[in-house]
Design an enzyme around this catalytic site. Structure first.
Site, PDB file in Angstrom:
ATOM      1  CE  LYS A 264      -3.890  -2.361   2.169  1.00 16.84           C
ATOM      2  NZ  LYS A 264      -4.531  -2.817   3.413  1.00 16.84           N
TER       3      LYS A 264
ATOM      4  CD  GLN B 221      -3.609  -4.567   6.781  1.00 21.01           C
ATOM      5  OE1 GLN B 221      -3.405  -3.604   5.766  1.00 21.01           O
ATOM      6  NE2 GLN B 221      -4.309  -5.621   6.034  1.00 21.01           N
TER       7      GLN B 221
ATOM      8  CG  ASP C  28     -10.110  -0.783   4.794  1.00 21.31           C
ATOM      9  OD1 ASP C  28      -9.630  -0.841   3.737  1.00 21.31           O
ATOM     10  OD2 ASP C  28      -9.181  -0.856   5.812  1.00 21.31           O
TER      11      ASP C  28
END
Ligand code: NAD
Length: 294
Positions: free
Chosen positions: A55, A99, A122
């Site tokens: 990322k 995460q 997200d």
């Protein structure tokens, strides 16, 4: 007679989307805005470390800003919430990503809710999930959104088709259901969602025009469970130990060899859905940056 199964690579789709994003990033840059993402990684999970590195590489390549906050495995909920509060208040970060999976002592739902919904790139915050279900999405969960882009790129029509999803996770299965069932160009499907409670999985998979598999079970779907011509999106990423230098290889949830010559198309693992997930994270972060523009 066996047909030729088309391989649906993610890279060309991702390159096209990134080209479009470059223009948006450059427009923002002219206004002095650099889209910024804060990535929070708790603990030492090897797969998570790989994802986080990919990322941050992608953000750098696209002239966006990202910073990773590495926290030790034993970080308390209070400490993690304090960091999120700081990131919520910081104007450097338009998006925040924690995460997953988090270590077992941390409540991922509570942590997800702590992130401001306007920085939830997200798409996991309940407000964003609700907006998606309402048909007015703000941030769409990256993997299902990438799958829609991939199907659009390869001209896989969803309108009026029977889409079968295997897996009901909040990250893939459920948002995928919401998108495909929505009355829109790359939706309007009749959707069946299968999970561990499904009796006779192949009864449903064999009725699919489009089969999206996100089960985390390598080789779950085999050639005898599908109909000729079905389009398969294999979301699974599973590490199988082997004697290679890395010590493992990546496979999907579909037994690739056995579906070749039966399926109309399939996404490979690696190289299918994976590259798009990161591109859609960029997309959401750019969107978040555009939203704060005065
Ligand atoms: P998960 O791991 O949280 O849950 C798996 C789901 O599959 C559950 O809903 C379960 O009911 C269902 N399932 C498991 N075994 C089944 C069986 N035998 N029959 C029917 N249903 C079954 O789901 P997830 O987080 O969506 O992850 C699924 C897979 O996708 C994992 O391999 C993950 O690594 C991968 N993944 C890939 C990407 C990507 O960018 N390519 C993104 C997210 C997840």
């Amino acid at each position: 007679m066996s047909l030729t199964t088309e391989i649906l690579y993610g890279k060309p789709v991702s390159l096209q989307l990134r080209q479009e994003l470059k223009n948006e990033i450059s427009n923002l840059s002219n206004l002095g805005i650099i889209p910024g993402l804060a990535v929070v990684l708790v603990g030492e999970d090897a797969a998570s470390q790989v994802y986080v590195r990919s990322k941050s590489r992608a953000f750098k390549k696209m002239a966006c800003f990202s910073e990773t906050f590495n926290l030790p495995e034993n970080t308390s909920e209070t400490e993690l919430c304090l960091l999120i509060d700081e990131l919520n208040a910081s104007s450097k970060f338009h998006g925040i990503l924690v995460q997953l999976p988090l270590p077992a002592h941390l409540d991922s739902k509570k942590i997800t809710r702590r992130i401001l919904s306007r920085k939830d790139v997200d798409g996991f915050h309940p407000l964003n999930v609700g907006l998606l279900l309402e048909g007015q999405p703000q941030f769409i969960s990256c993997t299902p959104h990438g799958i829609l882009k991939l199907m659009a790129y390869y001209g896989i029509k969803t309108n009026g088709k029977h889409a079968v999803i295997v897996g009901r996770s909040n990250i893939v299965g459920k948002p995928m259901f919401a998108l495909l069932a929505e009355k829109m160009e790359y939706g309007n499907s009749t959707v069946t969602i299968c999970h561990t409670g499904t009796v006779d999985l192949s009864r449903y998979t064999s009725m699919a025009d489009i089969l999206i598999v996100a089960s985390g079970m390598p080789g779950l779907i085999t050639g005898n469970m599908i109909s000729e011509g079905v389009h398969i999106i294999d979301v699974g990423i599973n590490r199988i130990k082997d004697n290679s230098e890395k010590g493992y290889r990546l496979v999907g949830d579909v037994d690739y060899e056995s579906i070749l010559g039966i399926a109309g198309s399939i996404t490979p693992v690696p190289g299918g859905v994976g590259p798009l997930t990161i591109t859609m994270l960029l997309y959401n972060t750019v969107l978040a940056a555009k939203n704060i523009r005065p």
